[in-house]
Design a protein around this motif. Structure first.
Motif, PDB file in Angstrom:
ATOM      1  N   ALA B 271       0.838  -1.214   0.000  1.00  0.00           N
ATOM      2  CA  ALA B 271       0.000   0.000   0.000  1.00  0.00           C
ATOM      3  C   ALA B 271       0.869   1.259   0.000  1.00  0.00           C
ATOM      4  O   ALA B 271       0.596   2.209  -0.736  1.00  0.00           O
ATOM      5  CB  ALA B 271      -0.922  -0.015   1.219  1.00  0.00           C
ATOM      6  N   ALA B 272       1.927   1.225   0.812  1.00  0.00           N
ATOM      7  CA  ALA B 272       2.791   2.410   0.882  1.00  0.00           C
ATOM      8  C   ALA B 272       3.467   2.662  -0.460  1.00  0.00           C
ATOM      9  O   ALA B 272       3.558   3.803  -0.923  1.00  0.00           O
ATOM     10  CB  ALA B 272       3.836   2.229   1.982  1.00  0.00           C
ATOM     11  N   ALA B 273       3.914   1.571  -1.099  1.00  0.00           N
ATOM     12  CA  ALA B 273       4.565   1.725  -2.407  1.00  0.00           C
ATOM     13  C   ALA B 273       3.582   2.285  -3.426  1.00  0.00           C
ATOM     14  O   ALA B 273       3.911   3.157  -4.235  1.00  0.00           O
ATOM     15  CB  ALA B 273       5.114   0.375  -2.877  1.00  0.00           C
ATOM     16  N   ARG B 274       2.382   1.766  -3.375  1.00  0.00           N
ATOM     17  CA  ARG B 274       1.376   2.231  -4.342  1.00  0.00           C
ATOM     18  C   ARG B 274       1.055   3.713  -4.121  1.00  0.00           C
ATOM     19  O   ARG B 274       0.929   4.485  -5.069  1.00  0.00           O
ATOM     20  CB  ARG B 274       0.122   1.363  -4.172  1.00  0.00           C
ATOM     21  CG  ARG B 274      -0.878   1.482  -5.293  1.00  0.00           C
ATOM     22  CD  ARG B 274      -0.287   0.986  -6.601  1.00  0.00           C
ATOM     23  NE  ARG B 274      -1.196   1.276  -7.707  1.00  0.00           N
ATOM     24  CZ  ARG B 274      -2.060   0.411  -8.195  1.00  0.00           C
ATOM     25  NH1 ARG B 274      -2.107  -0.818  -7.714  1.00  0.00           N
ATOM     26  NH2 ARG B 274      -2.866   0.748  -9.188  1.00  0.00           N
ATOM     27  N   GLU B 289      -0.757  12.958   5.338  1.00  0.00           N
ATOM     28  CA  GLU B 289      -0.788  11.798   4.437  1.00  0.00           C
ATOM     29  C   GLU B 289       0.593  11.580   3.807  1.00  0.00           C
ATOM     30  O   GLU B 289       1.054  10.443   3.685  1.00  0.00           O
ATOM     31  CB  GLU B 289      -1.847  12.008   3.346  1.00  0.00           C
ATOM     32  CG  GLU B 289      -3.277  11.904   3.859  1.00  0.00           C
ATOM     33  CD  GLU B 289      -4.322  12.364   2.844  1.00  0.00           C
ATOM     34  OE1 GLU B 289      -5.492  11.971   2.982  1.00  0.00           O
ATOM     35  OE2 GLU B 289      -3.968  13.146   1.930  1.00  0.00           O
ATOM     36  N   GLN B 290       1.210  12.692   3.430  1.00  0.00           N
ATOM     37  CA  GLN B 290       2.546  12.576   2.820  1.00  0.00           C
ATOM     38  C   GLN B 290       3.531  11.953   3.799  1.00  0.00           C
ATOM     39  O   GLN B 290       4.344  11.102   3.429  1.00  0.00           O
ATOM     40  CB  GLN B 290       3.052  13.947   2.398  1.00  0.00           C
ATOM     41  CG  GLN B 290       2.388  14.469   1.135  1.00  0.00           C
ATOM     42  CD  GLN B 290       2.742  15.922   0.857  1.00  0.00           C
ATOM     43  OE1 GLN B 290       3.702  16.442   1.410  1.00  0.00           O
ATOM     44  NE2 GLN B 290       1.958  16.571   0.029  1.00  0.00           N
ATOM     45  N   ASP B 291       3.423  12.367   5.054  1.00  0.00           N
ATOM     46  CA  ASP B 291       4.312  11.791   6.073  1.00  0.00           C
ATOM     47  C   ASP B 291       4.123  10.289   6.154  1.00  0.00           C
ATOM     48  O   ASP B 291       5.087   9.517   6.233  1.00  0.00           O
ATOM     49  CB  ASP B 291       4.015  12.411   7.443  1.00  0.00           C
ATOM     50  CG  ASP B 291       4.611  13.797   7.567  1.00  0.00           C
ATOM     51  OD1 ASP B 291       5.440  14.141   6.690  1.00  0.00           O
ATOM     52  OD2 ASP B 291       4.235  14.528   8.497  1.00  0.00           O
ATOM     53  N   MET B 292       2.865   9.895   6.169  1.00  0.00           N
ATOM     54  CA  MET B 292       2.597   8.460   6.310  1.00  0.00           C
ATOM     55  C   MET B 292       3.096   7.686   5.092  1.00  0.00           C
ATOM     56  O   MET B 292       3.642   6.594   5.217  1.00  0.00           O
ATOM     57  CB  MET B 292       1.108   8.219   6.519  1.00  0.00           C
ATOM     58  CG  MET B 292       0.791   6.771   6.836  1.00  0.00           C
ATOM     59  SD  MET B 292      -0.907   6.519   7.341  1.00  0.00           S
ATOM     60  CE  MET B 292      -0.735   6.469   9.108  1.00  0.00           C
ATOM     61  N   ILE B 293       2.924   8.286   3.913  1.00  0.00           N
ATOM     62  CA  ILE B 293       3.395   7.617   2.695  1.00  0.00           C
ATOM     63  C   ILE B 293       4.922   7.501   2.721  1.00  0.00           C
ATOM     64  O   ILE B 293       5.489   6.451   2.418  1.00  0.00           O
ATOM     65  CB  ILE B 293       2.950   8.398   1.436  1.00  0.00           C
ATOM     66  CG1 ILE B 293       1.428   8.370   1.307  1.00  0.00           C
ATOM     67  CG2 ILE B 293       3.585   7.801   0.184  1.00  0.00           C
ATOM     68  CD1 ILE B 293       0.882   9.344   0.274  1.00  0.00           C
ATOM     69  N   ARG B 294       5.563   8.600   3.119  1.00  0.00           N
ATOM     70  CA  ARG B 294       7.033   8.610   3.123  1.00  0.00           C
ATOM     71  C   ARG B 294       7.606   7.579   4.077  1.00  0.00           C
ATOM     72  O   ARG B 294       8.538   6.863   3.777  1.00  0.00           O
ATOM     73  CB  ARG B 294       7.549   9.997   3.503  1.00  0.00           C
ATOM     74  CG  ARG B 294       7.931  10.840   2.299  1.00  0.00           C
ATOM     75  CD  ARG B 294       8.762  12.031   2.732  1.00  0.00           C
ATOM     76  NE  ARG B 294       8.047  12.900   3.643  1.00  0.00           N
ATOM     77  CZ  ARG B 294       7.308  13.930   3.244  1.00  0.00           C
ATOM     78  NH1 ARG B 294       7.169  14.191   1.970  1.00  0.00           N
ATOM     79  NH2 ARG B 294       6.693  14.689   4.126  1.00  0.00           N
ATOM     80  N   GLY B 296       6.327   4.965   4.980  1.00  0.00           N
ATOM     81  CA  GLY B 296       5.926   3.588   4.714  1.00  0.00           C
ATOM     82  C   GLY B 296       5.081   3.048   5.844  1.00  0.00           C
ATOM     83  O   GLY B 296       4.729   1.889   5.871  1.00  0.00           O
ATOM     84  N   ALA B 297       4.774   3.921   6.804  1.00  0.00           N
ATOM     85  CA  ALA B 297       3.898   3.597   7.928  1.00  0.00           C
ATOM     86  C   ALA B 297       4.482   2.570   8.883  1.00  0.00           C
ATOM     87  O   ALA B 297       3.990   2.359   9.961  1.00  0.00           O
ATOM     88  CB  ALA B 297       2.539   3.131   7.425  1.00  0.00           C
ATOM     89  N   ARG B 298       5.563   1.937   8.483  1.00  0.00           N
ATOM     90  CA  ARG B 298       6.121   0.857   9.300  1.00  0.00           C
ATOM     91  C   ARG B 298       6.541   1.365  10.687  1.00  0.00           C
ATOM     92  O   ARG B 298       6.313   0.707  11.687  1.00  0.00           O
ATOM     93  CB  ARG B 298       7.339   0.279   8.588  1.00  0.00           C
ATOM     94  CG  ARG B 298       7.859  -0.994   9.167  1.00  0.00           C
ATOM     95  CD  ARG B 298       9.021  -1.461   8.327  1.00  0.00           C
ATOM     96  NE  ARG B 298       8.567  -1.961   7.033  1.00  0.00           N
ATOM     97  CZ  ARG B 298       8.356  -3.257   6.799  1.00  0.00           C
ATOM     98  NH1 ARG B 298       8.548  -4.144   7.737  1.00  0.00           N
ATOM     99  NH2 ARG B 298       7.965  -3.660   5.631  1.00  0.00           N
ATOM    100  N   THR B 299       7.098   2.559  10.706  1.00  0.00           N
ATOM    101  CA  THR B 299       7.624   3.056  11.974  1.00  0.00           C
ATOM    102  C   THR B 299       6.517   3.369  12.975  1.00  0.00           C
ATOM    103  O   THR B 299       6.776   3.518  14.153  1.00  0.00           O
ATOM    104  CB  THR B 299       8.434   4.338  11.741  1.00  0.00           C
ATOM    105  OG1 THR B 299       7.614   5.244  11.008  1.00  0.00           O
ATOM    106  CG2 THR B 299       9.703   4.055  10.971  1.00  0.00           C
ATOM    107  N   HIS B 300       5.300   3.525  12.473  1.00  0.00           N
ATOM    108  CA  HIS B 300       4.212   3.886  13.385  1.00  0.00           C
ATOM    109  C   HIS B 300       3.532   2.670  14.006  1.00  0.00           C
ATOM    110  O   HIS B 300       2.638   2.805  14.805  1.00  0.00           O
ATOM    111  CB  HIS B 300       3.161   4.705  12.640  1.00  0.00           C
ATOM    112  CG  HIS B 300       3.704   6.007  12.142  1.00  0.00           C
ATOM    113  ND1 HIS B 300       4.124   6.993  12.978  1.00  0.00           N
ATOM    114  CD2 HIS B 300       3.917   6.448  10.877  1.00  0.00           C
ATOM    115  CE1 HIS B 300       4.565   8.020  12.255  1.00  0.00           C
ATOM    116  NE2 HIS B 300       4.454   7.697  10.983  1.00  0.00           N
ATOM    117  N   MET B 301       3.897   1.495  13.564  1.00  0.00           N
ATOM    118  CA  MET B 301       3.168   0.307  14.045  1.00  0.00           C
ATOM    119  C   MET B 301       3.512  -0.027  15.490  1.00  0.00           C
ATOM    120  O   MET B 301       4.573   0.251  15.953  1.00  0.00           O
ATOM    121  CB  MET B 301       3.472  -0.874  13.141  1.00  0.00           C
ATOM    122  CG  MET B 301       2.810  -0.729  11.779  1.00  0.00           C
ATOM    123  SD  MET B 301       3.063  -2.171  10.772  1.00  0.00           S
ATOM    124  CE  MET B 301       1.996  -3.337  11.593  1.00  0.00           C
TER     125      MET B 301
END
Lengths: 740, 301
Positions: B271-274, B289-294, B296-301
């Motif tokens: 999803a992040a890549a897309r 949204e840009q932050d989350m895309i950049r 890759g959201a992984r760090t927020h998990m």
């Protein structure tokens, strides 16, 4: 600290041996002496530098400045300039970029020294006449910030002004911000402004009426691209600011008079200058006013380019969706790159072409060209939406990958955007990709829903429209084909206004399989759906009204000469090269000319002959088809042995329309009716002698052994009857009716 | 800017005409129109609707069709701030202010809307359509065929909704609306200021504005969203020009948030890549949204 000088001049202005590419000489850390040496050498060589750019920068400061202050100047008081610069440097907003655009000052060395001292970018343009518009355009083209403040060298800004302007632009990006100027009284010249007591200046100054823009205008660079600069037809000064703002308003930007007490600007007192006072200059100022009052177009300076780098936004984006048509695409892209207006980018979206049929455009070597590849085909609507999203131009020129742009397409279409029109369209000329036959279609005057509903809409591939409009209206990706018709229907229904530019803008390629196959079925289906949906929403009465309105929409009249001009841009394989020879006096009939003509005809070369006026007639001009330049030279050599040649010209004709005399008759407006074609025998000499007495021109081509095709231009009825009688003895089997 | 509301002879089309004056911009279409008949149109709500519709194009003077009452004049003027707009046609005599009790969510087809619906349980979904040939007006859904969307004042989640708010105001009395729910989450500084002025203006015409997700961390939305497959029809209805939800950034945001919730790192990466590729392809995303895309959201998990 690093200082860089860029000197750019265009040698094509001075010698024909060079192409028109500008030559750029870059010197790093030059001394003043070096600068003078370079300038003197240019002068001695007769090369006139167009632009001289001296910039002083701290190395490593790559970030964009918050605001670029652009000051236009020519032979201006240097003390006032220093005071103005000081006010900008004392701004509460740090890191302002200040650009001094010197439009031909005699004391340019002194100005450049000041620029250096104050850390400003200095741009010099060689010019004989002051043009504030040109000076500002040259400066803005070099600006690094997206926020632009244009001002004069005798205006000072209070410290908070820049901040207020930047803040306002953030809130109102599509606007021109103006601060109402206050005039300082006598005694408040540059000599008395060694420091700024802003409260005192406010008290002693008088507010200037809102006649003009009062010495400053602030806007985004995107707006500059949309309007394509201050109008450079406006020379000296006066009106260019107002004109810029009026065009901005027509294009959708507001004018905001800043009413923030912290933002104040003042005009430094100085004795009135004499500019605009002489009769010649007064006439120029009057002309500026006329342009301001009577020209309602939006985009100007269409023969100029202000785009200095790929990173700055272009005025127009040409968007092309393609699939599996690499050769046609190349022809299309080439036609785009040959536009007379050059501030554009081209975005090609390849909709998943097969490996062997991918676009191959690298060798164009043009950084304005971007190719985006979709790994799998998603349909043309998706590809077009994709391209539109990537477009950065303020206007989008829609282009089909198999069509050709005529060289002035962008110039004509951008130049026709006026009032509140969101875009323009033009006529199109269809060409048969096999025979080269041309079918001009000038298009209809009005773009509206009734016309779209009843088949009188513009060619989709000839639309140029604001990007903003296509941000809202997107191609429907659920349609397999002809989503363009649906899109134009919706845009027309949305009351978006498009104007006809009054010219042909594209050559549309017709291919044999265009009229059959699944794509065509899908297109028809989509059109039917779009029309049915549109009709479902209106009553039968209203539909009837729409039908009448569509019928009342007139076709545009475009001069036939445009078709001829356009035909010169057909693909090479559809063109036939011609050489035209004009004799100083008709060569004698017994001097071998008939043998040469017979020999040319035997070589299957069509020939056009123009006869000399007068009772004796005689051959005045001969036009012959040739294959190459070498062949052409051979023909010239052959005919020069027969008679003295006064003039030679080379041109091309569409292959399908090889009869020059018929085209010329049409071109000259004497095409009162159809021309006629006959089969004639091999008595060429007798035929030409007879025709020379009664006709102005004729066409001859070989059709078989000892038989020729004779073409005559349209003739008045009595002449026609006479000619018919005179040539009857040469005819072999009656009259041809078709030209092909 | 002088405005005028015109009902065509069949009263099926409402056209808003305008005449730009010296400082105004020319709007992007010859006029603004909506398909549909309005029976009750309060003067102040009409003035507020016109002001919102022409928000980006007015400078200098604003003369609404039938003027406006003193109650709304101040907030109407403030709406244009920092422009100093002169308001004309202010009537000081007391006048009725309409009221309504129904809640409408303004539809923009976004993942935020899908989440907001579950928080607010609106009475009606109100949205604009440029491609629908006629208006659909029902008790639970109102889809207004209109060109209002062209008049959006700019990019951003709130800016995109301004034309819809204008249309909802015009229909508000007939539809009994008293509260508008905006599916916004992340606004830029200009929009933050605008929503305050907007709320004040609508309060002056008795309409409440609610933005329940405004300012919430993006990942908290994952608890409110249905799984992506269940939302496919929702996205198809909300994006008429699109062939498949796979082409919609909103759909992939749902997948991103859902992946966070389920802990699927593979789905998260996809999803992040897309979304990154959407960003490169010119789609607009808010800073959050840009932050989350950049990331890759992984760090927020």
């Amino acid at each position: 600290m690093r200082r860089q000088v860029i000197v750019e001049w265009n040698l094509s202005l001075h010698t024909r041996n060079f192409n028109s590419q500008p030559w750029i000489l870059q010197l790093t850390r030059p001394s003043q002496r070096e600068l003078s040496t370079v300038r003197n050498r240019f002068d001695r060589q007769g090369c006139r530098p167009n632009r001289m750019d001296i910039s002083s920068k701290f190395s490593g400061s790559a970030s964009e400045p918050p605001l670029s202050v652009v000051i236009g100047i020519r032979n201006w008081g240097l003390d006032r300039l220093k005071v103005a610069l000081r006010s900008h440097l004392e701004s509460d907003t740090p890191d302002l970029e200040i650009i001094i655009s010197d439009y031909g000052s005699a004391n340019c060395d002194d100005v450049s020294k000041i620029a250096q001292k104050f850390g400003c970018k200095y741009i010099y343009s060689r010019a004989d006449v002051w043009s504030r518009s040109s000076a500002l355009n040259a400066g803005i083209a070099e600006a690094s910030s997206n926020n632009i403040l244009t001002t004069d060298a005798d205006i000072i800004f209070s410290p908070k002004s820049h901040d207020v302007l930047i803040h306002n632009l953030q809130r109102m990006p599509d606007s021109v911000q103006i601060i109402q100027c206050r005039d300082l009284p006598e005694g408040f010249g540059s000599e008395s402004l060694s420091h700024f007591d802003w409260n005192h200046l406010f008290k002693v100054s008088a507010i200037r009426p809102r006649w003009g823009m009062g010495g400053s205008a602030t806007f985004r660079k995107a707006l500059f691209s949309r309007l394509h600069g201050f109008d450079e037809r406006m020379t000296v000064w006066g009106g260019e600011d107002n004109d810029f703002v009026q065009r901005a308003r027509r294009s959708g930007a507001i004018l905001n008079w800043v009413e923030n007490p912290e933002a104040q600007i003042y005009h430094i007192w100085h004795p009135p200058d004499s500019r605009g006072a002489s009769p010649a200059e007064a006439k120029i100022v009057e002309n500026n006013k006329k342009l301001l009052d009577q020209d309602f177009t939006v985009v100007r300076n269409l023969s100029r380019s202000f785009r200095r780098s790929r990173s700055s936004d272009p005025t127009a984006s040409i968007v092309i969706a393609t699939r599996n048509r690499p050769e046609l695409l190349r022809e299309c892209v080439r036609s785009c790159l040959e536009q007379t207006f050059q501030d554009f980018e081209i975005i090609v979206v390849d909709d998943g072409s097969n490996e062997a049929l991918r676009p191959r455009l690298d060798d164009f070597g043009d950084e304005r060209l971007r190719v985006i590849r979709l790994e799998e085909s998603r349909g043309i609507a998706y590809a077009r939406n994709h391209a539109n999203r990537l477009a950065r131009g303020e206007y989008i020129a829609i282009q089909d990958d198999e069509d050709l742009m005529l060289p002035q397409r962008l110039e004509h279409q951008l130049g026709a955007i006026a009032h509140d029109f969101a875009g323009t369209y033009g006529g199109w000329i269809a060409f048969d990709d096999q025979s080269g036959a041309l079918t001009p279609n000038p298009g209809w005057k009005a773009f509206d829903l009734p016309s779209m509903m009843f088949g009188r809409g513009p060619a989709h591939g000839g639309i140029l429209i604001r990007r903003r409009t296509l941000d809202h209206y997107r191609y429907n990706e659920t349609f397999q084909a002809n989503s363009s018709f649906d899109l134009l229907n919706r845009i027309a229904r949305g009351s978006v206004r498009l104007a006809h530019c009054g010219h042909y803008v594209i050559l549309r390629r017709l291919r044999p399989y265009d009229h059959a196959g699944p794509d065509n079925l899908a297109q028809k289906s989509t059109s039917t759906i779009s029309k049915a949906m549109a009709r479902a929403a209106v009553s039968a009465d209203l539909e009837q009204q729409y039908r009448k309105a569509a019928r009342a929409n007139p076709k545009i009249q475009i001069a036939f000469s445009e078709v001829m001009d356009a035909s010169q841009h057909l693909p090479r394989h559809l063109l036939s090269q011609r050489v035209q020879l004009e004799f100083r006096s008709p060569p004698p009939a017994d001097g071998g000319i008939m043998d040469v003509l017979r020999s040319m005809l035997a070589d299957r070369r069509p020939i056009n002959i123009k006869f000399s006026k007068g009772p004796q007639g005689g051959v005045k001009t001969i036009t012959v088809a040739c294959d190459s330049n070498k062949d052409c030279n051979q023909i010239i050599s052959t005919f020069s042995e027969i008679g003295e040649i006064q003039h030679v010209s080379n041109f091309v004709l569409p292959r399908a329309h090889s009869d020059l005399s018929r085209i010329e008759a049409y071109f000259e407006g004497t095409d009162a009716g159809e021309g006629e074609y006959f089969r004639v025998g091999d008595d060429i000499e007798g035929l030409i002698r007879t025709l020379g007495k009664h006709c102005s021109r004729c066409f001859l081509a070989a059709t078989g052994k000892a038989e020729y095709r004779l073409g005559l231009p349209p003739l008045e009825a009595p002449v026609r009857a006479l000619v018919h009688a005179k040539i009857s003895r040469f005819l072999t089997s009656g009259r041809h009716m078709s030209e092909a | 800017m002088q405005t005028e509301t015109v009902f065509d002879p069949s009263e099926r089309i409402i056209t808003i005409k305008y005449s730009p004056e010296r400082y105004d911009a020319f709007p992007p279409a010859a006029n603004a129109w909506m398909d549909g008949r309005i029976t009750d149109l309060n003067r102040d709500r009409e003035a507020a609707a016109h002001a919102l519709l022409l928000l980006a194009f007015v400078s200098g003077r604003f003369c609404p069709s039938r003027g406006c009452g003193a109650d709304v004049a101040g907030s109407l003027r403030d709406l244009f701030s920092p422009r100093n707009v002169l308001l004309e046609g202010v009537d000081l005599s007391p006048a009725r202010i309409p009221s309504g009790i129904r809640t409408a969510i303004l539809g923009d087809g976004s993942y935020r809307m899908a989440a907001t619906v579950r928080v607010t349980r609106p009475d009606v979904v109100f949205k604009l359509s440029e491609s629908a040939q006629t208006t659909l007006a029902g008790p639970r859904n109102m889809t207004i065929s209109s060109n209002f969307g062209l008049f959006s004042p700019g990019k951003g989640q709130l800016n995109a909704l301004i034309p819809t708010i204008a249309a909802a105001l015009l229909f508000s009395e007939d539809a009994g609306l008293g509260r508008l729910v905006l599916p916004v989450n992340d606004l830029d500084q200009g929009e933050v200021e605008l929503i305050k002025r907007l709320t004040a203006l609508l309060a002056a015409v008795n309409i409440a504005v609610d933005a329940p997700l405004l300012g919430k961390e993006l990942h908290t939305l994952s608890d409110l969203l249905l799984d992506p497959a269940s939302l496919e029809l929702f996205f198809a209805e909300g994006h008429e020009y699109s062939n498949t939800p796979d082409d919609l950034p909103d759909f992939w945001f749902v997948r991103l948030l859902w992946a966070r919730r389920t802990g699927s790192s593979e789905d998260l990466d996809e999803a992040a890549a897309r979304l990154r590729s959407f960003s490169e392809a010119g789609h607009f995303f808010s800073p959050r949204e840009q932050d989350m895309i950049r990331s890759g959201a992984r760090t927020h998990m």
